[in-house]
Design a protein around this motif. Structure first.
Motif, mmCIF file in Angstrom:
data_model
loop_
_atom_site.group_PDB
_atom_site.id
_atom_site.type_symbol
_atom_site.label_atom_id
_atom_site.label_comp_id
_atom_site.label_asym_id
_atom_site.label_seq_id
_atom_site.Cartn_x
_atom_site.Cartn_y
_atom_site.Cartn_z
ATOM 1 N N ILE A 115 -7.576 -28.513 -13.172
ATOM 2 C CA ILE A 115 -6.428 -29.388 -13.351
ATOM 3 C C ILE A 115 -5.304 -28.577 -13.943
ATOM 4 O O ILE A 115 -5.523 -27.725 -14.809
ATOM 5 N N SER A 116 -4.093 -28.788 -13.465
ATOM 6 C CA SER A 116 -2.955 -28.013 -13.963
ATOM 7 C C SER A 116 -2.596 -28.454 -15.377
ATOM 8 O O SER A 116 -2.928 -29.563 -15.807
ATOM 9 N N TRP A 117 -1.886 -27.582 -16.092
ATOM 10 C CA TRP A 117 -1.448 -27.931 -17.450
ATOM 11 C C TRP A 117 -0.558 -29.163 -17.406
ATOM 12 O O TRP A 117 -0.654 -30.039 -18.259
ATOM 13 N N ILE A 118 0.311 -29.235 -16.398
ATOM 14 C CA ILE A 118 1.241 -30.366 -16.294
ATOM 15 C C ILE A 118 0.484 -31.671 -16.121
ATOM 16 O O ILE A 118 0.771 -32.667 -16.796
ATOM 17 N N SER A 119 -0.513 -31.687 -15.238
ATOM 18 C CA SER A 119 -1.311 -32.904 -15.029
ATOM 19 C C SER A 119 -2.096 -33.260 -16.286
ATOM 20 O O SER A 119 -2.205 -34.441 -16.653
ATOM 21 N N TRP A 120 -2.646 -32.234 -16.944
ATOM 22 C CA TRP A 120 -3.406 -32.469 -18.178
ATOM 23 C C TRP A 120 -2.506 -33.080 -19.245
ATOM 24 O O TRP A 120 -2.865 -34.071 -19.882
ATOM 25 N N PHE A 121 -1.311 -32.497 -19.422
ATOM 26 C CA PHE A 121 -0.397 -32.968 -20.463
ATOM 27 C C PHE A 121 0.065 -34.396 -20.188
ATOM 28 O O PHE A 121 0.073 -35.243 -21.092
ATOM 29 N N CYS A 122 0.452 -34.666 -18.955
ATOM 30 C CA CYS A 122 0.935 -36.011 -18.611
ATOM 31 C C CYS A 122 -0.183 -37.052 -18.661
ATOM 32 O O CYS A 122 0.095 -38.253 -18.763
ATOM 33 N N GLY A 123 -1.427 -36.599 -18.608
ATOM 34 C CA GLY A 123 -2.558 -37.516 -18.660
ATOM 35 C C GLY A 123 -3.042 -37.829 -20.065
ATOM 36 O O GLY A 123 -3.917 -38.686 -20.245
ATOM 37 N N LEU A 124 -2.471 -37.174 -21.072
ATOM 38 C CA LEU A 124 -2.872 -37.436 -22.452
ATOM 39 C C LEU A 124 -2.410 -38.815 -22.908
ATOM 40 O O LEU A 124 -1.363 -39.312 -22.480
ATOM 41 N N LYS A 125 -3.195 -39.446 -23.786
ATOM 42 C CA LYS A 125 -2.788 -40.729 -24.348
ATOM 43 C C LYS A 125 -1.483 -40.552 -25.122
ATOM 44 O O LYS A 125 -1.348 -39.645 -25.932
ATOM 45 N N GLY A 126 -0.552 -41.429 -24.862
ATOM 46 C CA GLY A 126 0.753 -41.333 -25.497
ATOM 47 C C GLY A 126 1.790 -40.675 -24.613
ATOM 48 O O GLY A 126 2.988 -40.759 -24.878
ATOM 49 N N ASN A 127 1.340 -40.005 -23.547
ATOM 50 C CA ASN A 127 2.267 -39.315 -22.643
ATOM 51 C C ASN A 127 2.448 -40.056 -21.317
ATOM 52 O O ASN A 127 2.902 -39.478 -20.331
ATOM 53 N N GLU A 128 2.110 -41.331 -21.295
ATOM 54 C CA GLU A 128 2.163 -42.100 -20.057
ATOM 55 C C GLU A 128 3.573 -42.264 -19.504
ATOM 56 O O GLU A 128 3.746 -42.542 -18.313
ATOM 57 N N PHE A 129 4.595 -42.121 -20.358
ATOM 58 C CA PHE A 129 5.972 -42.288 -19.883
ATOM 59 C C PHE A 129 6.451 -41.104 -19.050
ATOM 60 O O PHE A 129 7.411 -41.227 -18.288
ATOM 61 N N TYR A 130 5.785 -39.942 -19.202
ATOM 62 C CA TYR A 130 6.201 -38.755 -18.454
ATOM 63 C C TYR A 130 5.769 -38.850 -16.991
ATOM 64 O O TYR A 130 4.723 -39.427 -16.669
#
Length: 221
Positions: free
Chosen positions: A7-22
């Motif tokens: 999984i890419s860093w971008i997908s991982w980061f956007c998938g974190l709880k709290g990052n749903e708006f990205y």
């Protein structure tokens, strides 16, 4: 993030709880240096942060320095946020954010007469660290705090001050009309005149002033 997950860093980061708006920023956009103009002066460890976001291996001689990993991770999150604020002003970015908007992923307006209108994220400043993200209602044209506590610590600069307004300039057909109905204060069924509170306040002030003068006269007898 495990290397086995592919999984890419971008997908991982956007998938974190709290990052749903990205939304997920296209790597091609990040690789175009023109799109990142000026960010190298704002973000520490800029080059390493870019490498992390794009899943590039850091130089071996730098990767073992103490605390460097944490600093680069923080820089990567900041850099991605600033890139994200620019990306969502592009046609592709607007399209991705509109998908979330139509799905109600940013929440709905709590104002009764807005009839559950979907919201869009907005920042109060374009500079990081000044204000957390807010939610803009295009119907009443006011802003609200996110309902979930996990979204109340997201920096508003990562969405920018222009985003929701750009959306409705690009897609004016999506801009909802202002509510035709508004709440009208009533007392025993009668509308309260806008001047009523001021008149009542002035009357109360005169009464208190009279009472004070009466007490003062009594104390001098």
């Amino acid at each position: 993030m495990s290397s086995d997950e592919e999984i890419s860093w971008i997908s991982w980061f956007c998938g974190l709880k709290g990052n749903e708006f990205y939304c997920e920023v296209d790597e091609d956009y990040i690789q175009d240096k023109f799109n990142l103009t000026g960010l190298s002066e704002q973000v520490p460890h800029y080059r390493d942060a870019i490498d992390m976001i794009l899943d590039l291996e850091p130089p071996e001689e730098e990767s073992d320095e103490p605390n460097r990993g944490d600093l680069i991770e923080q820089a990567s999150e900041m850099l991605f946020g600033l890139i994200h604020a620019r990306y969502i002003l592009t046609n592709r970015g607007i399209s991705l954010m509109l998908e979330k908007y139509h799905n109600g992923e940013f929440g709905h307006c709590s104002r009764y007469y807005c009839d559950n209108q979907c919201l869009l994220p907005v920042g109060l400043s374009d500079l990081p660290g000044e204000a957390m993200v807010k939610l803009y209602c295009p119907k009443c044209q006011d802003i609200y705090n996110p309902k979930s506590s996990r979204h109340q610590h997201v920096d508003g600069a990562y969405f920018g001050t222009s985003f929701p307004h750009m959306v409705f300039l690009v897609h004016p057909e999506l801009r909802p009309p202002k509510p035709q109905t508004e709440y009208i204060p009533r007392l025993y069924g009668f509308k309260i005149h806008p001047m009523a509170y001021q008149i009542q306040f002035q009357a109360a002030e005169r009464f208190r002033s009279t009472q004070t003068r009466s007490r003062n006269k009594g104390s001098h007898k």
